[in-house]
Design an enzyme around this catalytic site. Structure first.
Site, mmCIF file in Angstrom:
data_model
loop_
_atom_site.group_PDB
_atom_site.id
_atom_site.type_symbol
_atom_site.label_atom_id
_atom_site.label_comp_id
_atom_site.label_asym_id
_atom_site.label_seq_id
_atom_site.Cartn_x
_atom_site.Cartn_y
_atom_site.Cartn_z
ATOM 1 C CD GLU A 126 -2.918 1.058 2.362
ATOM 2 O OE1 GLU A 126 -4.108 1.353 2.174
ATOM 3 O OE2 GLU A 126 -2.452 0.745 3.481
ATOM 4 C CD GLU A 300 -3.583 -3.189 10.269
ATOM 5 O OE1 GLU A 300 -3.953 -3.330 9.081
ATOM 6 O OE2 GLU A 300 -3.234 -2.084 10.737
#
Length: 839
Positions: A126, A300
């Site tokens: 990312e 997460e």
């Protein structure tokens, strides 16, 4: 030339002509090279017949390109793109190449552990870095399935998104792992982690299925791995989220891998989450560190549904990914783990981050205009995470928790394995709650700035309210006055405790909202607006309430209202409304009994900042001495072996002006204090800051701790010394050196030191010269390491501010660089304003 950038318009155009189906990716990690690895990618995809587009690959050395059976000359590859012309309805593209291992934490990072020479690899993709490992259509809305084939040394662990298969023998001493195809997902959440990792396994048995769990770390950290606690939080998280979402975990197994030299806190790769391995604690930590780790685990995990299962169409909705996970982490921790005061910790740390970010010249709407990848990378900030989470918490208060989660369930079901925009979520929340949310979204998500709330009232001779209103203000540049759902708490002294005696929940809007419910109530000792922290706004205390706070902040029965009061006092200090000396006095009065250890750490850091940069030169020595002696007294009074003792000793190390007590602490002369590896480095670095620990002592300490953490600590200790040669070497390492990312970060954060102004004066001009080109030379991540901690803030002066202003007026640097320098400039100007405020 686009370079590694990609615009939203280019992505939209590409998505309009192609539809990705499958990736088959073969990675060879056995090349006789510690700099490159083999990468062969086959992509099947549909397209508008005759269309042209491009695929992405960064730093590839291409040996062949084949499209639909026809060879393409590799020389067409330029500027990180491979052009594709004359596409068919169905296409097969194969690219054979080698790619570069990373030392910057981007792409496939390679690390050799200095303890034992073992090799560890992991990916970080990312925002746009899968293209550093395999050929991709690098944008979130071109989802596909991914089938990885990884050739690596036979003794390695190899982990990806799918369950790890039994390896098949390849060449001598090597094996190939053929992973099953993944579910449909975006490129940025694919992952590969490989090396001689240690693994611990477990299983979560839930209402929907059994989930295989794994925890991984380096071999040199095995003795410190507390896998049982990590598994406990993981299981509690799965039970909460599967129950709240009424949907099973979508990606089969769940591995959590703690990896070295990591740029971020963690990354939500589907089924293979990576974390900074500093979260495997090798030395004693306060409970705040365990709470933060639990929060990160839950953050997460929330992404598995919100982000991985349902993914933003483009990075404009990055905030929604991160804000939801931020909200969900604190919400789930409060309801499902031992950390039942997680919203207090959020208020004490994360929300203060948001307030600061939102008052910088670089502020932006929560729903930012991420027009290209460079804009995205600059917006991983307190607004995207913590302000967005605060807005979602306000949204929950606005629509009701039951309807909020009902809307989420409908959203996940409707859009599973697809891509969405904000309106898709709002549609489901409106349907569930019956509330119109378009105007709410405009107020909260599409505007910038933070409102300030203040109670305005009158009382009669007996102290009874005859009028009461909430005044809402905004700064001229960002004038939006939002609707807020807030609680108002009335607190009184009761038997030596500050107790809430009444609570009113109400909606406010506009510049002034009368609160009729409080008429005929007696003025309490303290009026707390935004009690329970339902909204996102700065609050100001009236004179009587603030005096109560000064006398009684330690006597609150609950931690959250105390957190709100701490936050208000810090806001006032940063806004030059409260003298820094008064804030320091407040911290000394309350930090020793503060129950939230996240608050303890934040307050000690804020008070040190108040001394260092918010206090005028002529007043600083006296306040610094009072702060140091106050901390020393608190250290001596703290319970032996307690978390408070450890936190206070760390703070004292930053405040100490002489070596005497530091040497005593380093020698273990404090009852109950465990002087372990990391605390030894803290104390030694403090001595180095004073010029009382030289190279010989740093080398000796490094011999005791010859780990990567030890090397990073040693690099910081060298950089922090008040020596011209030390500063020159540190500058060269950060700006020009070929060193790993985390070592570079350690040095950079030790460079600017209060009290070393004369030594650092020459680096003001050097900083501004460096800023012109560093982003283009180093890329966003490494440029941040230079631009943010090296900014000349530690020793504020008008001369420095004038130089920065002149540079900003004439620079040709890009928008991201200007943003970082402008943020430093704002902190510098605030410091100078605060210095003018006296008690």
């Amino acid at each position: 030339m686009p370079g590694t950038n990609l615009t939203r318009e280019e992505a939209s155009e590409r998505a309009s002509v192609i539809s990705t189906e499958t990736y088959d990716i073969a990675l060879d990690l056995t090349l006789d090279s510690d700099t490159r690895f083999g990468s062969t990618t086959t992509i099947t995809f549909g397209a508008t017949p005759g269309a042209s587009t491009f695929v992405d690959l960064v730093d590839g050395e291409i040996t062949s390109i084949t499209l639909n059976g026809e060879s393409i000359d590799p020389s067409v590859y330029a500027d990180s793109r491979i052009p594709l012309d004359g596409l068919a309805d169905q296409n097969v593209l194969t690219v054979e190449a080698s790619c570069a291992y990373s030392r910057s934490g981007e792409g496939l990072h390679r690390f050799v552990d200095p303890v034992d020479g073992r090799v560890y690899l992991y990916t970080q993709f990312e925002v746009p870095d899968a293209r550093r490992v395999f050929t991709t259509f690098e944008q979130p809305n071109l989802k596909a399935t991914f089938e990885f084939h990884v050739t690596a040394p036979s003794g390695w662990q190899v982990v990806s998104n799918s369950p790890t298969p039994e390896p098949e023998p390849a060449a001598e001493g090597t094996s190939t792992w053929h992973f099953a195809p993944t579910k449909r997902m975006s490129t940025y959440i694919t992952a590969l982690i490989a090396g001689e990792y240690h693994q611990v396994t477990d299983t979560y048995k839930g209402a929907y299925d059994e989930i295989a769990l794994g925890v991984f770390c380096r071999q040199s950290l095995v003795e410190h791995l507390d896998a049982d606690d990590i598994f406990l939080i993981t299981k509690q998280g799965f039970e909460f989220f599967e129950g709240a979402f009424e949907m099973g975990y979508p990606f089969g197994k769940y591995d959590q891998l703690f990896v070295p030299e990591y740029n971020m806190g963690a990354m939500e790769n589907a089924g293979a989450v990576t974390f900074r391995d500093e979260m495997i604690f090798r030395s004693r930590q306060t409970v705040a560190a365990y709470e933060q780790r639990a929060n990160t685990i839950l953050h997460e995990m929330a992404h598995m549904w919100f982000g991985d299962l349902v993914t933003m169409n483009w990075w404009d909705d990055l905030w929604l990914n991160e804000s939801f996970a931020e909200f969900a982490a604190s919400h789930s921790a409060t309801h499902a783990t031992r950390f039942t005061d997680s919203w207090t910790s959020f208020t004490n740390a994360r929300k203060n981050w948001a307030y600061r970010q939102d008052q910088l010249p670089s502020t932006h709407p929560i729903a930012a205009d991420n027009y290209d990848l460079h804009a995205v990378e600059a917006n991983f900030d307190g607004i995207t995470y913590a302000k967005g989470a605060s807005a979602l918490k306000q949204l929950v208060a606005w629509v009701g928790e039951k309807d909020f989660f009902a809307g989420l369930r409908a959203y996940f079901t409707k859009h599973a394995y697809g891509n969405t925009e904000l309106t898709d979520l709002l549609d489901e929340l409106e349907a569930a709650s019956g509330r119109e949310l378009g105007d709410w979204a405009k107020e909260w998500l599409q505007t910038s700035g933070v409102n300030t709330l203040k109670a305005v009232f009158e009382t009669d001779e007996e102290g009874v309210f005859t009028s009461f209103a909430i005044e809402q203000t905004a700064i001229e540049a960002y004038p939006t006055l939002r609707r807020h759902r807030i609680a108002i708490g009335l607190y009184n002294q009761v038997e030596g405790r500050l107790v809430r005696t009444e609570r009113i929940e109400t909606d406010i809007r506009g510049a002034s909202t009368p609160i009729a419910e409080l008429l005929d109530h007696a003025q309490p000792d303290l009026i707390l607006l935004n009690d329970d922290d339902l909204t996102y706004a700065k609050i100001r205390l009236d004179e009587r309430s603030f005096n109560t706070l000064l006398e009684s902040i330690a006597t609150f029965d609950e931690s959250l209202p105390r957190a709100l009061c701490w936050g208000s006092a810090w806001d006032m200090t940063r806004d030059a409304e409260l003298p820094a000396a008064d804030f320091v006095s407040l911290v000394l009065a309350g930090v020793g009994s503060e129950s939230d250890l996240t608050a303890v750490s934040s307050l000690l850091r804020q008070a040190q900042t108040s001394v260092n940069i918010f206090t005028a030169d002529d007043a600083r020595p006296e306040l610094a001495e009072r702060w140091e002696s106050g901390l020393r007294a608190l250290v001596d009074e703290a319970e032996a072996g307690s978390d408070h003792q450890l936190a206070l000793v760390r703070a004292y190390a930053n405040a100490a002006s002489g070596p005497g007590r530091l040497r005593e602490l380093l020698d273990g002369q404090l009852e109950g204090l465990m002087v372990d590896t990391d605390l030894r480095w803290t104390l030694l670095t403090a001595l180095a800051r004073l010029g009382e620990a030289g190279e010989a002592e740093i080398v000796a300490e490094l011999e005791r701790d010859n780990t990567i953490s030890g090397q990073e600590h040693a690099a910081a200790a060298r950089a922090i010394q008040p020596l011209a040669d030390a500063k020159a070497a540190a500058w060269e390492a950060v700006v020009s050196g070929d060193i790993p990312n985390e070592t570079r970060r350690s040095i950079a954060h030790a460079f600017q030191v209060p009290g070393q102004g004369e030594l650092l004066e020459a680096y003001v001009d050097r900083y501004l010269t460096m800023a012109e080109t560093v982003l283009e030379e180093k890329g966003v991540w490494m440029a941040q390491v230079a631009l943010i901690p090296l900014f000349p803030l530690a020793n504020p002066s008008q001369a420095t501010l004038d130089k920065v202003d002149a540079w900003l007026a004439g620079t040709q640097a890009g928008a991201a660089t200007v943003r970082y320098v402008s943020e430093g400039r704002d902190d510098l100007a605030r410091a100078l304003r605060a210095q003018s405020v006296t008690a």
